[in-house]
Design an enzyme around this catalytic site. Structure first.
Site, PDB file in Angstrom:
ATOM      1  N   ARG A 287       0.855  -1.179   0.000  1.00 32.74           N
ATOM      2  CA  ARG A 287       0.000   0.000   0.000  1.00 32.74           C
ATOM      3  C   ARG A 287       0.895   1.234   0.000  1.00 32.74           C
ATOM      4  O   ARG A 287       1.926   1.263   0.700  1.00 32.74           O
ATOM      5  CB  ARG A 287      -0.899   0.038   1.248  1.00 32.74           C
ATOM      6  CG  ARG A 287      -2.135  -0.837   1.171  1.00 32.74           C
ATOM      7  CD  ARG A 287      -3.122  -0.369   0.105  1.00 32.74           C
ATOM      8  NE  ARG A 287      -4.291  -1.214  -0.046  1.00 32.74           N
ATOM      9  CZ  ARG A 287      -4.395  -2.259  -0.885  1.00 32.74           C
ATOM     10  NH1 ARG A 287      -3.384  -2.592  -1.655  1.00 32.74           N
ATOM     11  NH2 ARG A 287      -5.513  -2.944  -0.965  1.00 32.74           N
ATOM     12  N   GLU A 316      -4.700   7.375  -5.036  1.00 34.50           N
ATOM     13  CA  GLU A 316      -4.815   6.652  -6.307  1.00 34.50           C
ATOM     14  C   GLU A 316      -6.017   7.146  -7.092  1.00 34.50           C
ATOM     15  O   GLU A 316      -7.123   7.174  -6.530  1.00 34.50           O
ATOM     16  CB  GLU A 316      -4.918   5.143  -6.041  1.00 34.50           C
ATOM     17  CG  GLU A 316      -3.624   4.598  -5.467  1.00 34.50           C
ATOM     18  CD  GLU A 316      -3.605   3.074  -5.321  1.00 34.50           C
ATOM     19  OE1 GLU A 316      -4.617   2.419  -5.636  1.00 34.50           O
ATOM     20  OE2 GLU A 316      -2.569   2.551  -4.908  1.00 34.50           O
ATOM     21  N   HIS A 335      -1.575   0.136  -9.845  1.00 39.74           N
ATOM     22  CA  HIS A 335      -2.186  -0.833  -8.925  1.00 39.74           C
ATOM     23  C   HIS A 335      -2.635  -2.089  -9.692  1.00 39.74           C
ATOM     24  O   HIS A 335      -3.822  -2.427  -9.719  1.00 39.74           O
ATOM     25  CB  HIS A 335      -3.363  -0.192  -8.189  1.00 39.74           C
ATOM     26  CG  HIS A 335      -3.713  -0.897  -6.909  1.00 39.74           C
ATOM     27  ND1 HIS A 335      -4.189  -0.245  -5.801  1.00 39.74           N
ATOM     28  CD2 HIS A 335      -3.665  -2.209  -6.557  1.00 39.74           C
ATOM     29  CE1 HIS A 335      -4.422  -1.110  -4.834  1.00 39.74           C
ATOM     30  NE2 HIS A 335      -4.112  -2.320  -5.273  1.00 39.74           N
TER      31      HIS A 335
HETATM   32  N1  NAI Z   1      -0.928  -4.333  -5.253  1.00 41.71           N
HETATM   33  C1  NAI Z   1      -1.948  -5.171  -5.207  1.00 41.71           C
HETATM   34  O1  NAI Z   1      -2.741  -5.248  -6.149  1.00 41.71           O
HETATM   35  C2  NAI Z   1      -2.132  -6.038  -4.016  1.00 41.71           C
HETATM   36  C3  NAI Z   1      -1.742  -5.582  -2.786  1.00 41.71           C
HETATM   37  N2  NAI Z   1      -1.901  -6.362  -1.675  1.00 41.71           N
HETATM   38  C4  NAI Z   1      -1.428  -5.804  -0.407  1.00 41.71           C
HETATM   39  O2  NAI Z   1      -0.433  -6.655   0.128  1.00 41.71           O
HETATM   40  C5  NAI Z   1      -0.608  -6.747   1.557  1.00 41.71           C
HETATM   41  C6  NAI Z   1      -0.182  -8.139   1.998  1.00 41.71           C
HETATM   42  O3  NAI Z   1      -1.151  -9.065   1.575  1.00 41.71           O
HETATM   43  P1  NAI Z   1      -1.144 -10.553   2.155  1.00 41.71           P
HETATM   44  O4  NAI Z   1       0.228 -11.100   2.095  1.00 41.71           O
HETATM   45  O5  NAI Z   1      -2.241 -11.248   1.458  1.00 41.71           O
HETATM   46  O6  NAI Z   1      -1.539 -10.272   3.688  1.00 41.71           O
HETATM   47  P2  NAI Z   1      -1.117 -11.149   4.956  1.00 41.71           P
HETATM   48  O7  NAI Z   1      -2.001 -10.684   6.052  1.00 41.71           O
HETATM   49  O8  NAI Z   1      -1.074 -12.584   4.589  1.00 41.71           O
HETATM   50  O9  NAI Z   1       0.394 -10.682   5.268  1.00 41.71           O
HETATM   51  C7  NAI Z   1       0.742  -9.470   5.863  1.00 41.71           C
HETATM   52  C8  NAI Z   1       1.936  -9.741   6.794  1.00 41.71           C
HETATM   53  O10 NAI Z   1       2.435  -8.492   7.255  1.00 41.71           O
HETATM   54  C9  NAI Z   1       2.882  -8.713   8.607  1.00 41.71           C
HETATM   55  N3  NAI Z   1       3.045  -7.471   9.336  1.00 41.71           N
HETATM   56  C10 NAI Z   1       2.117  -6.803  10.096  1.00 41.71           C
HETATM   57  N4  NAI Z   1       2.702  -5.725  10.652  1.00 41.71           N
HETATM   58  C11 NAI Z   1       3.999  -5.713  10.241  1.00 41.71           C
HETATM   59  C12 NAI Z   1       5.099  -4.846  10.487  1.00 41.71           C
HETATM   60  N5  NAI Z   1       4.978  -3.771  11.265  1.00 41.71           N
HETATM   61  N6  NAI Z   1       6.280  -5.138   9.914  1.00 41.71           N
HETATM   62  C13 NAI Z   1       6.425  -6.210   9.130  1.00 41.71           C
HETATM   63  N7  NAI Z   1       5.417  -7.083   8.869  1.00 41.71           N
HETATM   64  C14 NAI Z   1       4.222  -6.812   9.404  1.00 41.71           C
HETATM   65  C15 NAI Z   1       1.821  -9.630   9.196  1.00 41.71           C
HETATM   66  O11 NAI Z   1       2.336 -10.304  10.337  1.00 41.71           O
HETATM   67  C16 NAI Z   1       1.559 -10.575   8.034  1.00 41.71           C
HETATM   68  O12 NAI Z   1       2.386 -11.722   8.125  1.00 41.71           O
HETATM   69  C17 NAI Z   1      -2.111  -6.473   1.802  1.00 41.71           C
HETATM   70  O13 NAI Z   1      -2.281  -5.748   2.967  1.00 41.71           O
HETATM   71  C18 NAI Z   1      -2.560  -5.670   0.603  1.00 41.71           C
HETATM   72  O14 NAI Z   1      -2.657  -4.342   1.015  1.00 41.71           O
HETATM   73  C19 NAI Z   1      -2.422  -7.616  -1.751  1.00 41.71           C
HETATM   74  C20 NAI Z   1      -2.840  -8.120  -2.944  1.00 41.71           C
HETATM   75  C21 NAI Z   1      -2.758  -7.354  -4.183  1.00 41.71           C
HETATM   76  O1  HPV Z   2      -6.380  -7.176  -3.023  1.00 45.73           O
HETATM   77  C1  HPV Z   2      -5.804  -6.111  -2.785  1.00 45.73           C
HETATM   78  O2  HPV Z   2      -5.492  -5.717  -1.651  1.00 45.73           O
HETATM   79  C2  HPV Z   2      -5.438  -5.240  -3.891  1.00 45.73           C
HETATM   80  O3  HPV Z   2      -4.748  -4.284  -3.660  1.00 45.73           O
HETATM   81  C3  HPV Z   2      -5.997  -5.499  -5.248  1.00 45.73           C
HETATM   82  O4  HPV Z   2      -6.749  -4.373  -5.623  1.00 45.73           O
HETATM   83  P1  HPV Z   2      -7.739  -4.409  -6.900  1.00 45.73           P
HETATM   84  O5  HPV Z   2      -8.803  -5.400  -6.595  1.00 45.73           O
HETATM   85  O6  HPV Z   2      -6.936  -4.818  -8.072  1.00 45.73           O
HETATM   86  O7  HPV Z   2      -8.271  -3.023  -7.022  1.00 45.73           O
END
Ligand code: NAI
Ligand code: HPV
Length: 599
Positions: A287, A316, A335
């Site tokens: 993010r 965004e 994104h």
């Molecule tokens: N760019 C995109 O389109 C996408 C972005 N995302 C983003 O990626 C992030 C991660 O997604 P997931 O891996 O599915 O979530 P997840 O919940 O599986 O992993 C997040 C990890 O971050 C850790 N964490 C929490 N606080 C922390 C800190 N202060 N320092 C280091 N680690 C910390 C947690 O312990 C957890 O293991 C989501 O929050 C989402 O915002 C996810 C999917 C698509």
């Molecule tokens: O799943 C997430 O957290 C994402 O950031 C993906 O975003 P989107 O559904 O592609 O707008």
């Protein structure tokens, strides 16, 4: 007993409840209530209740592009209105005619949207992970369930992270633009190799661990920082979990995969950039808000950061003249992390199933909020609910960074028989206290067990049956976290676990034991715990420092093993003491260790 009970979220009309009511939650018309019940009703019965209530198919508004398979599934059970690029005004107008809304990251589901729905909107489905575009408090206040699709886009996000990493290292985007403008600039676009370089993955969750796995395949040495990830999961794929400072100071490349929470907001700022190796390269597919974007521009200009590859932005789309996006050492995508055909089909099905399930009265395993529990149901347990969450919060903050929480034991001491005390809400609140400070997940009665399981946290419950009057539901609750190190060694009990115990006194939560030390403090505000040699004048010394630093002390108590031996002093403070104040407390000779805990 492991936390494995399964529960249904059942929407009912004015008809009598078909089976025993456990938690009755307010829900807007046409559903007059929501109940959590043991799985006693069959799917056919639930459909019957659903059909009777609705009389007609529900209407689902899909406000952003959703995969076809998910749309087809929705159309089998509902009227589906796909209306994209709605203004807030248009969304607010449409929403009063809809039972469910499905969004991605581009639709802001604000309080206004819930207010405009006049109670008809029952479910918001987020076809993805991050729910920062949905006002969860407003959803909960309006009795609207929010569900997401947390697993189907993990690989897409990880692959996009790797795509940005490799494209950045070899200047693919810049070189492509150059050749398309008729140039042939071979020496300008010499890149850097990945093999043998150190990649620090920050946030070792679903996406972070998949990025790590792939980077190892590219020959990189991968380290990770995640205070809450279990070390054995990292070891299993050959990744070492390290402290934050070590991660950022030793890395050649840094890839961000933590959620945006108050704790991670602007975690990358002038101070953190100054600790990095000169010439570090950063990828952000998490993010935008986890980076102070102005500080990143400064770090790029000064050369501390050689390059950045960004998929996400604080705002965004970012402003057209964004210095960051326009920077020659930055490559950017709009994104796109979750934007693959496969991931979009996956999230569409995952979210469609969750939304339909919720509309049919099934408990959504991916629920991220819950309707509010009416006061009358909670009245007896209410103070214990507060105590449970606070004990969870205290216990997890005592865990030393790097030792992930995997095993939590909760002990309830009560004079009531096991059938007269339902501990699900207490267990959910302890889970909430343990998980919420470390993630952006909203933990509640609906999703607590699911969230704990997903994070590899096993919560076991034990009863101590006491003699005496069963009038009071509980005497005390103990929370123990096993196989971890503590920031505050005195919190470790004889059994080697972090242990905190609490009781309710005058309907207020009290901490009554920490490790092997008996204490008695009202759990309000924040706490400083100090272990010291028991001697006169200690309360005065600490109180003076806090007074000089303008920190208001609400109480101080001392629990000791024996006079003039070791004691644990507990100080309640209304404000967070400065680093300087805490440093001065630590310098008092008789103080052997101390910790500051936010409740
Ligand atoms: N760019 C995109 O389109 C996408 C972005 N995302 C983003 O990626 C992030 C991660 O997604 P997931 O891996 O599915 O979530 P997840 O919940 O599986 O992993 C997040 C990890 O971050 C850790 N964490 C929490 N606080 C922390 C800190 N202060 N320092 C280091 N680690 C910390 C947690 O312990 C957890 O293991 C989501 O929050 C989402 O915002 C996810 C999917 C698509
Ligand atoms: O799943 C997430 O957290 C994402 O950031 C993906 O975003 P989107 O559904 O592609 O707008």
């Amino acid at each position: 007993m492991a936390a494995t009970s399964s529960w249904n979220l059942v929407f009912t009309s004015n008809q009598p409840s078909p089976s025993s009511l456990s938690w009755k939650l307010s829900f807007p018309s046409p559903f007059t209530s929501v109940q959590f019940q043991r799985r006693q009703t069959t799917t056919a019965q639930r459909f019957l209740v659903f059909a009777t209530m609705m009389g007609a198919k529900p209407t689902i508004l899909v406000s952003e592009k959703l995969g076809d398979a998910g749309l087809e599934l929705l159309k089998t059970f509902a009227n589906v209105d796909c209306s994209y690029n709605l203004s807030l005004e248009e969304l607010c107008t449409k929403i009063s005619l809809c039972d469910a809304l499905i969004v991605r990251s581009g639709t802001k589901v604000t309080r206004e949207v819930f207010e405009s729905s006049s109670g008809r909107l029952k479910v918001v489905g987020r076809a993805g992970v991050g729910i920062d575009n949905v006002d969860l408090s407003a959803a909960t206040e309006h009795g609207c369930l929010v569900v997401n699709a947390p697993t189907a886009n993990t690989i897409a996000a990880a692959e996009h992270g790797i795509a940005l990493l490799t494209a950045m290292a070899r200047n693919i985007a810049q070189a492509d633009a150059s050749i398309k403008s008729g140039k042939w600039e071979r020496s300008k676009y010499i890149g850097v190799s990945l093999v043998g370089k150190i990649l620090a993955v920050i946030g070792f969750g679903k996406v972070g661990s998949e990025v790590a796995r792939r980077a190892k395949g590219l020959g990189m040495n991968v380290i990770a920082h995640d205070p809450y990830a279990p070390a054995d999961r990292a070891h299993a794929i050959g990744v070492e979990l390290v402290r934050f400072e070590e991660a950022i100071s030793s890395a050649d490349f840094i890839s961000l995969h933590m959620p945006l929470t108050p704790a991670t907001s602007k975690m990358f700022n002038d101070e953190t950039f100054s600790k990095m190796k000169k010439g570090v390269r950063i990828v952000n597919v998490a993010r935008g808000g986890v980076i102070d974007e102005d500080a990143l521009v400064r770090a790029l200009d000064s050369g501390i950061v050689a390059q950045a590859a960004l998929d996400v932005f604080t705002e965004e789309p970012p402003p057209r003249d964004s210095k960051l996006v326009q920077h020659e050492s930055v490559i950017a995508t709009p994104h796109l992390g979750a934007s693959t055909t496969e991931a979009q089909e996956g999230v569409a099905i995952e979210v469609a199933e969750a939304v339909l399930g919720a509309l049919k009265g099934e408990l959504a395993a991916t629920a991220v909020n819950a309707p509010m529990v009416p006061a009358e149901v909670l009245s007896e347990l209410a103070p214990f609910v507060v105590l449970a969450e606070k004990l969870g919060r205290l216990a997890v903050q005592l865990v030393a960074g790097g030792s992930g929480v995997q095993s939590v034991k909760v002990t309830y001491a009560s004079a009531r028989g096991p059938d007269d005390l339902d501990t699900r809400l207490l267990r959910a609140m302890i889970t909430k206290g343990i998980i919420e400070p470390t993630s952006n997940v909203f933990v509640n009665l609906v999703n607590a067990d699911f969230t704990a399981k997903q994070r590899g946290i096993r919560i076991t419950e034990e009863r101590i049956v006491l003699d005496g009057s069963p009038e009071k539901p509980l005497e005390f609750i103990q929370v123990q976290i096993a196989n971890v190190e503590s920031k505050f060694a005195s919190a470790i009990s004889e059994s080697g676990d972090i242990k905190v115990e609490g009781r309710v006194k005058d309907r207020k939560p009290h901490l009554t034991m920490i490790g092997s030390f008996g204490v008695d403090v009202s759990l309000e505000g924040s706490l400083i715990l100090c272990r010291q040699v028991d001697q006169p004048g200690m309360i005065g010394k600490v109180g003076t420092i806090l007074g000089e630093e303008n920190v208001n002390v609400s109480f101080m108590t001392v629990g000791r093993i024996a006079p003039r031996k070791q004691a644990v002093m507990t100080i309640g403070v209304d404000e967070e003491p400065s680093k300087e104040a805490l440093k001065r407390i630590g310098e008092i000779t008789a103080i052997e260790e101390f910790v500051f805990l936010k409740l």
